[in-house]
Design an enzyme around this catalytic site. Structure first.
Site, mmCIF file in Angstrom:
data_model
loop_
_atom_site.group_PDB
_atom_site.id
_atom_site.type_symbol
_atom_site.label_atom_id
_atom_site.label_comp_id
_atom_site.label_asym_id
_atom_site.label_seq_id
_atom_site.Cartn_x
_atom_site.Cartn_y
_atom_site.Cartn_z
ATOM 1 N N SER A 60 4.330 2.439 8.147
ATOM 2 C CA SER A 60 3.950 1.350 7.251
ATOM 3 C C SER A 60 5.136 0.895 6.401
ATOM 4 O O SER A 60 5.938 1.705 5.929
ATOM 5 C CB SER A 60 2.825 1.801 6.321
ATOM 6 O OG SER A 60 1.631 1.978 7.017
ATOM 7 N N ASP A 94 -0.512 -7.363 1.228
ATOM 8 C CA ASP A 94 0.121 -6.041 1.330
ATOM 9 C C ASP A 94 1.651 -6.166 1.378
ATOM 10 O O ASP A 94 2.276 -5.923 2.417
ATOM 11 C CB ASP A 94 -0.409 -5.355 2.591
ATOM 12 C CG ASP A 94 -0.096 -3.885 2.635
ATOM 13 O OD1 ASP A 94 0.115 -3.284 1.568
ATOM 14 O OD2 ASP A 94 -0.064 -3.331 3.746
ATOM 15 N N HIS A 139 0.812 -1.209 0.000
ATOM 16 C CA HIS A 139 0.000 0.000 0.000
ATOM 17 C C HIS A 139 0.850 1.266 0.000
ATOM 18 O O HIS A 139 0.374 2.331 -0.378
ATOM 19 C CB HIS A 139 -1.007 -0.004 1.167
ATOM 20 C CG HIS A 139 -0.448 0.361 2.500
ATOM 21 N ND1 HIS A 139 -0.136 -0.578 3.463
ATOM 22 C CD2 HIS A 139 -0.170 1.567 3.061
ATOM 23 C CE1 HIS A 139 0.299 0.045 4.557
ATOM 24 N NE2 HIS A 139 0.289 1.345 4.329
#
Length: 289
Positions: free
Chosen positions: A238, A137, A78
């Site tokens: 992230s 992801d 992502h």
């Protein structure tokens, strides 16, 4: 509310790690146990990478990543999705060997990117108007040249097996402060790399309705951290590393990739992509590119 949320549905084949002899070793040791966030110094996490998106130049560090195999960085899909970051390799710069993203440090190495490869089953979708969720992801970035391994830069090791429940692992990154995440701006990002311990939790606990319920697919996710205000990963972290000590304690291994959590951060444990579930894809992709 999530700082990024997704549902993982499909299990993948487990492969064996192919590591070099000196991976997972840092020139600066981790001697102190902590219960809250702490600033890192250069060399403490030599595999930590900062991903800077030229689409979002105001961000000092757009996402985190982990250096593997001298020329490849593992991150969250992502982070480099066209909607959120961009899959054009010319739009990315990767920095390693640093603690500060705001000031130049001797020993920092900067690289351009030649390949951005998303997991083939990755995609984003909206289950409702308040969430963006993702499937598989995981992404790999190839640097334009191999890094120079030194006191500040080194590869992480990939694990041969999952770390046990209860293992004290570490998450690190330049993400925003949990108090600011709902109205965060690039100015809320940490200028200096931060890290904290995050114990691996029993997937049965994390799958309870008051934690993550059916979103926690334990076969391909790792649930770690604390509840109710403890320090943990947050927005901007992230794609960064979730590392655990090897069984013999001789080096660090990449057990997870930071993916999503709750708002405010630390109210619920963080969900990480389980690296052991994607070993075959990681290694086959690197070997063929």
């Amino acid at each position: 509310m999530f700082w990024f949320s997704f549902i993982l549905l499909v299990a993948v084949q487990l492969g064996e790690a192919s590591n070099d002899a000196n991976c997972g070793k840092a020139s600066v040791g981790l001697n102190a146990r902590i219960h809250g966030g702490q600033y890192a110094t250069q060399g403490m996490f030599p595999w930590q990478a900062s991903l800077k998106s030229l689409k979002h130049p105001a961000h000092l560090s757009y996402c985190g990543g982990t250096l593997y195999n001298n020329q490849w960085v593992i991150t969250a899909a992502h982070c480099v999705d066209e909607m959120l970051g961009g899959t054009d390799p010319n739009m990315w710069q990767v920095r390693v060997g640093l603690a500060s993203v705001a000031h130049w440090e001797n020993g920092r190495q900067d690289y351009n990117v030649t390949r951005v490869i998303l997991h083939p089953h990755y995609h984003l979708f909206r289950p409702d108007q308040t969430k963006i969720q993702a499937h598989m992801d995981l992404a790999l970035l190839k640097l334009d040249s191999p890094v120079t391994v030194d006191n500040f830069v080194n590869n992480i090791c990939l694990p041969d097996s999952d770390a046990r429940v209860g293992t004290d692992c570490i998450v690190s990154g330049w993400g925003v402060d949990s108090m600011h995440v709902e109205n965060s701006t690039p100015d809320d990002e940490s200028d200096t790399l931060k890290w904290t311990y995050a114990p691996i939790l029993d997937p049965g606990y994390c799958s309870q309705p008051h934690v993550w319920g059916s979103m926690m697919v334990s076969s391909i996710m790792v649930c770690a951290g604390f509840e109710h205000g403890r320090d943990d990963a947050c927005e901007g972290d992230s794609g960064g590393p979730f590392i655990c000590p090897s069984p013999d304690g001789s080096h660090w291994e990449l057990q997870g990739i930071v993916s999503w959590g709750d708002v405010p951060c630390g109210e619920k444990p963080t969900a990480h992509v389980r690296v052991t579930a994607f070993m075959s894809w990681i290694q086959q992709t690197i070997q063929s590119n």
